[in-house]
Design a protein around this motif. Structure first.
Motif, PDB file in Angstrom:
ATOM      1  N   HIS A  93      51.748 -32.097 -65.844  1.00  0.00           N
ATOM      2  CA  HIS A  93      50.346 -32.334 -65.122  1.00  0.00           C
ATOM      3  C   HIS A  93      50.420 -31.588 -63.727  1.00  0.00           C
ATOM      4  O   HIS A  93      49.796 -31.972 -62.771  1.00  0.00           O
ATOM      5  CB  HIS A  93      50.400 -33.700 -64.962  1.00  0.00           C
ATOM      6  CG  HIS A  93      50.159 -34.512 -66.070  1.00  0.00           C
ATOM      7  ND1 HIS A  93      48.929 -34.462 -66.943  1.00  0.00           N
ATOM      8  CD2 HIS A  93      50.722 -35.448 -66.962  1.00  0.00           C
ATOM      9  CE1 HIS A  93      49.196 -34.954 -68.305  1.00  0.00           C
ATOM     10  NE2 HIS A  93      50.155 -35.624 -67.940  1.00  0.00           N
ATOM     11  N   SER A  94      51.477 -30.853 -63.508  1.00  0.00           N
ATOM     12  CA  SER A  94      51.412 -29.960 -62.185  1.00  0.00           C
ATOM     13  C   SER A  94      50.296 -28.996 -61.940  1.00  0.00           C
ATOM     14  O   SER A  94      49.602 -28.761 -62.979  1.00  0.00           O
ATOM     15  CB  SER A  94      52.945 -29.132 -62.103  1.00  0.00           C
ATOM     16  OG  SER A  94      52.991 -28.180 -63.079  1.00  0.00           O
ATOM     17  N   LEU A  95      50.464 -28.209 -60.957  1.00  0.00           N
ATOM     18  CA  LEU A  95      49.513 -26.883 -60.684  1.00  0.00           C
ATOM     19  C   LEU A  95      49.703 -25.652 -61.501  1.00  0.00           C
ATOM     20  O   LEU A  95      48.755 -24.721 -61.546  1.00  0.00           O
ATOM     21  CB  LEU A  95      49.399 -26.640 -59.294  1.00  0.00           C
ATOM     22  CG  LEU A  95      48.808 -27.699 -58.295  1.00  0.00           C
ATOM     23  CD1 LEU A  95      48.883 -27.362 -56.868  1.00  0.00           C
ATOM     24  CD2 LEU A  95      47.339 -28.388 -58.509  1.00  0.00           C
ATOM     25  N   LEU A  96      50.690 -25.701 -62.303  1.00  0.00           N
ATOM     26  CA  LEU A  96      51.211 -24.412 -63.093  1.00  0.00           C
ATOM     27  C   LEU A  96      50.262 -23.804 -63.867  1.00  0.00           C
ATOM     28  O   LEU A  96      50.062 -22.626 -63.921  1.00  0.00           O
ATOM     29  CB  LEU A  96      52.553 -24.664 -63.697  1.00  0.00           C
ATOM     30  CG  LEU A  96      53.318 -23.593 -64.110  1.00  0.00           C
ATOM     31  CD1 LEU A  96      53.826 -22.709 -62.859  1.00  0.00           C
ATOM     32  CD2 LEU A  96      54.530 -24.049 -64.669  1.00  0.00           C
ATOM     33  N   PRO A  97      49.449 -24.675 -64.871  1.00  0.00           N
ATOM     34  CA  PRO A  97      48.431 -24.030 -65.533  1.00  0.00           C
ATOM     35  C   PRO A  97      47.513 -23.228 -64.926  1.00  0.00           C
ATOM     36  O   PRO A  97      46.913 -22.321 -65.516  1.00  0.00           O
ATOM     37  CB  PRO A  97      47.944 -25.404 -66.397  1.00  0.00           C
ATOM     38  CG  PRO A  97      48.971 -26.400 -66.474  1.00  0.00           C
ATOM     39  CD  PRO A  97      49.732 -26.096 -64.922  1.00  0.00           C
ATOM     40  N   SER A  98      47.021 -23.880 -63.877  1.00  0.00           N
ATOM     41  CA  SER A  98      45.920 -23.002 -63.033  1.00  0.00           C
ATOM     42  C   SER A  98      46.434 -21.810 -62.186  1.00  0.00           C
ATOM     43  O   SER A  98      45.669 -21.341 -61.705  1.00  0.00           O
ATOM     44  CB  SER A  98      45.204 -23.997 -62.208  1.00  0.00           C
ATOM     45  OG  SER A  98      46.125 -24.741 -61.402  1.00  0.00           O
ATOM     46  N   VAL A  99      47.916 -21.766 -62.048  1.00  0.00           N
ATOM     47  CA  VAL A  99      48.486 -20.943 -61.101  1.00  0.00           C
ATOM     48  C   VAL A  99      48.974 -19.553 -61.874  1.00  0.00           C
ATOM     49  O   VAL A  99      48.784 -18.526 -61.536  1.00  0.00           O
ATOM     50  CB  VAL A  99      49.518 -21.418 -60.374  1.00  0.00           C
ATOM     51  CG1 VAL A  99      50.201 -20.225 -59.492  1.00  0.00           C
ATOM     52  CG2 VAL A  99      48.937 -22.588 -59.384  1.00  0.00           C
TER      53      VAL A  99
ATOM     54  N   ARG B 100      44.781 -19.353 -55.303  1.00  0.00           N
ATOM     55  CA  ARG B 100      45.217 -20.676 -55.370  1.00  0.00           C
ATOM     56  C   ARG B 100      45.854 -21.018 -53.856  1.00  0.00           C
ATOM     57  O   ARG B 100      46.584 -21.977 -54.053  1.00  0.00           O
ATOM     58  CB  ARG B 100      46.511 -20.690 -56.220  1.00  0.00           C
ATOM     59  CG  ARG B 100      46.069 -20.784 -57.763  1.00  0.00           C
ATOM     60  CD  ARG B 100      45.448 -19.643 -58.315  1.00  0.00           C
ATOM     61  NE  ARG B 100      45.087 -20.015 -59.705  1.00  0.00           N
ATOM     62  CZ  ARG B 100      44.592 -18.872 -60.361  1.00  0.00           C
ATOM     63  NH1 ARG B 100      44.061 -17.801 -59.843  1.00  0.00           N
ATOM     64  NH2 ARG B 100      44.162 -19.196 -61.731  1.00  0.00           N
ATOM     65  N   GLU B 101      45.620 -20.271 -52.989  1.00  0.00           N
ATOM     66  CA  GLU B 101      46.084 -20.443 -51.550  1.00  0.00           C
ATOM     67  C   GLU B 101      47.884 -20.805 -51.776  1.00  0.00           C
ATOM     68  O   GLU B 101      48.024 -21.422 -50.907  1.00  0.00           O
ATOM     69  CB  GLU B 101      45.433 -21.893 -51.007  1.00  0.00           C
ATOM     70  CG  GLU B 101      43.807 -21.659 -50.898  1.00  0.00           C
ATOM     71  CD  GLU B 101      43.541 -22.769 -50.386  1.00  0.00           C
ATOM     72  OE1 GLU B 101      43.891 -24.051 -50.306  1.00  0.00           O
ATOM     73  OE2 GLU B 101      42.158 -22.884 -49.862  1.00  0.00           O
ATOM     74  N   LEU B 102      48.463 -19.791 -52.188  1.00  0.00           N
ATOM     75  CA  LEU B 102      49.895 -19.953 -52.287  1.00  0.00           C
ATOM     76  C   LEU B 102      50.386 -18.863 -51.822  1.00  0.00           C
ATOM     77  O   LEU B 102      51.608 -18.465 -51.777  1.00  0.00           O
ATOM     78  CB  LEU B 102      50.281 -20.275 -53.693  1.00  0.00           C
ATOM     79  CG  LEU B 102      49.972 -21.689 -54.219  1.00  0.00           C
ATOM     80  CD1 LEU B 102      50.089 -21.801 -55.870  1.00  0.00           C
ATOM     81  CD2 LEU B 102      50.545 -22.806 -53.601  1.00  0.00           C
ATOM     82  N   ASN B 103      49.674 -17.861 -51.198  1.00  0.00           N
ATOM     83  CA  ASN B 103      49.999 -16.582 -50.991  1.00  0.00           C
ATOM     84  C   ASN B 103      51.137 -16.428 -49.678  1.00  0.00           C
ATOM     85  O   ASN B 103      51.759 -15.525 -49.500  1.00  0.00           O
ATOM     86  CB  ASN B 103      49.084 -15.541 -50.470  1.00  0.00           C
ATOM     87  CG  ASN B 103      47.964 -15.918 -49.505  1.00  0.00           C
ATOM     88  OD1 ASN B 103      47.653 -17.180 -49.516  1.00  0.00           O
ATOM     89  ND2 ASN B 103      47.957 -15.353 -48.306  1.00  0.00           N
ATOM     90  N   ASP B 104      51.282 -17.442 -48.982  1.00  0.00           N
ATOM     91  CA  ASP B 104      51.947 -17.910 -47.749  1.00  0.00           C
ATOM     92  C   ASP B 104      53.556 -17.932 -48.207  1.00  0.00           C
ATOM     93  O   ASP B 104      54.470 -17.725 -47.499  1.00  0.00           O
ATOM     94  CB  ASP B 104      51.617 -18.894 -47.104  1.00  0.00           C
ATOM     95  CG  ASP B 104      51.636 -20.126 -47.784  1.00  0.00           C
ATOM     96  OD1 ASP B 104      51.297 -20.121 -48.965  1.00  0.00           O
ATOM     97  OD2 ASP B 104      52.164 -21.139 -46.966  1.00  0.00           O
ATOM     98  N   HIS B 105      53.775 -18.200 -49.489  1.00  0.00           N
ATOM     99  CA  HIS B 105      55.293 -18.101 -50.102  1.00  0.00           C
ATOM    100  C   HIS B 105      55.700 -16.911 -50.036  1.00  0.00           C
ATOM    101  O   HIS B 105      57.144 -16.857 -50.261  1.00  0.00           O
ATOM    102  CB  HIS B 105      55.039 -19.012 -51.436  1.00  0.00           C
ATOM    103  CG  HIS B 105      54.888 -20.374 -51.127  1.00  0.00           C
ATOM    104  ND1 HIS B 105      55.710 -21.376 -51.319  1.00  0.00           N
ATOM    105  CD2 HIS B 105      53.705 -21.201 -51.149  1.00  0.00           C
ATOM    106  CE1 HIS B 105      55.390 -22.620 -50.954  1.00  0.00           C
ATOM    107  NE2 HIS B 105      54.045 -22.194 -50.910  1.00  0.00           N
ATOM    108  N   LEU B 106      55.029 -15.738 -50.079  1.00  0.00           N
ATOM    109  CA  LEU B 106      55.439 -14.498 -50.382  1.00  0.00           C
ATOM    110  C   LEU B 106      56.130 -14.173 -48.736  1.00  0.00           C
ATOM    111  O   LEU B 106      56.967 -13.062 -48.847  1.00  0.00           O
ATOM    112  CB  LEU B 106      54.577 -13.379 -50.739  1.00  0.00           C
ATOM    113  CG  LEU B 106      54.094 -13.744 -51.816  1.00  0.00           C
ATOM    114  CD1 LEU B 106      52.824 -12.704 -52.320  1.00  0.00           C
ATOM    115  CD2 LEU B 106      55.123 -13.716 -53.294  1.00  0.00           C
ATOM    116  N   SER B 107      55.616 -14.706 -47.743  1.00  0.00           N
ATOM    117  CA  SER B 107      55.998 -14.345 -46.397  1.00  0.00           C
ATOM    118  C   SER B 107      56.593 -15.231 -45.583  1.00  0.00           C
ATOM    119  O   SER B 107      57.351 -14.879 -44.299  1.00  0.00           O
ATOM    120  CB  SER B 107      54.871 -13.673 -45.781  1.00  0.00           C
ATOM    121  OG  SER B 107      53.948 -14.660 -45.393  1.00  0.00           O
TER     122      SER B 107
END
Length: 370
Positions: free
Chosen positions: A21-27, A56-63
């Motif tokens: 039930h995490s966010l993984l399916p939509s990411v 998904r507003e997760l692009n900050d994890h790359l930097s």
């Protein structure tokens, strides 16, 4: 993380993790094999990854990474694991062992970016520049030609980012020239109009003008094809009508030719007969061996004479020999008739003489020869 763990995480990205039930399916979207990172396509793969994470507003994890002491670290760690799995699941299998000891998504991204640019930046830039310069429209539509050019330019912008506005303006001008240069000859008139303008349009305006011309040419081509089709139908119809007329004309011509041949044959026969002269009666149209005066008329000629009133089917003309002119057909019948009567008379007299001799023996018969 061992190599086996990395492979398991990558292969399970679309399996067990999606069932939670995490966010993984939509990411983590499914990634086509041709788009997976293989060590040579960082530009395309990197753009796909960035767009996916931005959505998904997760692009900050790359930097960036978060300090474990931060109260939000647990939530951040969960999201970072999702990005981590996304990166691994979008790579080919031969790239996974190199990522075994990298703990965060930022470490994976930096490692891939650094090695990709270090290995192929210069050569890939050179390859893209040559490819763009040599590209021609050919059999492509204008839209397909533009899309291929823009794909090359986007990758070039990644390897060779332009930050100076003036430099960017000249770059766009050069790309507009390249776009016009690779067009097919049918766009020469519009290309000349664009280049002869006092203010040269930018790349987007040039593409728009060429697309309009492409639409116009398609309409003209469709109309010409329709007219050509109608013309071909009319040509076939006229050809068939012409063939029928020709056959009719040939038939009439053949009949005329046959009649002409028969007429010439008959005329030639008459001309040949008119040049023949009988040495007995001196008339034209027959020879001595077929002379009626000498041998008499055959039964067929007698029937013809009785039907037509003409004793000879050929018009015999008198022939002059010296100062004597032989009679024509009008007097010939009378002569023949007189000769026949004379022969009958001679036969009658001869019969009478023989009778007289038998009744008075010793007396010589008298000569009654005329």
């Amino acid at each position: 993380m061992t190599n086996e763990a990395v492979s398991t995480a990558a292969s399970g990205a679309h399996g067990d993790l999606r069932d939670s039930h995490s966010l993984l399916p939509s990411v983590i979207p499914p990634v086509a094999e041709s788009l997976r990172y293989n060590g040579r396509n960082f530009a395309q793969w990197g753009q796909l990854v960035e767009l996916t994470l931005i959505g998904r507003e997760l692009n900050d994890h790359l930097s960036a990474e978060m300090d474990p002491s931060n109260p939000s670290y647990k939530s951040w760690k969960r999201d970072d694991a999702i990005v981590h799995v996304l990166l691994l699941s979008s790579m080919t299998k031969d790239q996974l062992p190199r990522m075994a000891f990298l703990k965060t998504a930022k470490q994976i991204w930096e490692y891939v970016e650094k090695n990709a640019l270090k290995k192929s930046n210069l050569w890939r830039t050179y390859e893209l520049v040559i490819r763009a310069w040599n590209l021609r429209q050919g059999d492509r539509s204008v839209t397909d030609y533009v899309n291929e050019l823009q794909t090359i330019w986007l990758e070039l912008d990644h390897y060779r980012p332009i930050r100076n506005p003036d430099e960017w303006e000249y770059t766009l001008r050069d790309r507009m020239f390249k776009f016009l240069m690779g067009l097919n000859p049918e766009y020469e008139s519009v290309r000349s109009q664009i280049l002869n303008r006092e203010k040269i349009p930018d790349l987007e305006q040039a593409i728009y003008l060429i697309l309009e011309e492409e639409g116009r040419l398609q309409v003209v081509s469709s109309t010409l094809k329709e007219e050509a089709s109608l013309g071909m139908i009319a040509k076939v119809k006229n050809q068939r009508t012409g063939e029928a007329d020709l056959q009719s004309a040939d038939k009439v011509t053949g009949q005329d030719a046959h009649e002409t041949y028969q007429n010439r044959k008959s005329q030639g026969s008459r001309d040949n007969k008119s040049s023949i002269v009988c040495h007995y009666c001196k008339r034209r149209g027959h020879t001595k061996d077929k002379c009626w005066d000498l041998y008499g008329r055959p039964p067929r000629a007698q029937a013809h004479s009785a039907h037509t009133g003409v004793s000879d089917p050929e018009e015999a003309e008198p022939v002059e020999q010296g100062n004597v002119k032989c009679m024509g057909k009008s007097n010939t019948e009378e002569v023949i008739h007189l000769r026949e009567e004379l022969e009958k008379l001679k036969a009658l007299l001869s019969s009478s003489a023989m009778t007289s001799t038998l009744t008075r023996p010793g007396k010589e018969p008298e000569d009654f020869t005329l």
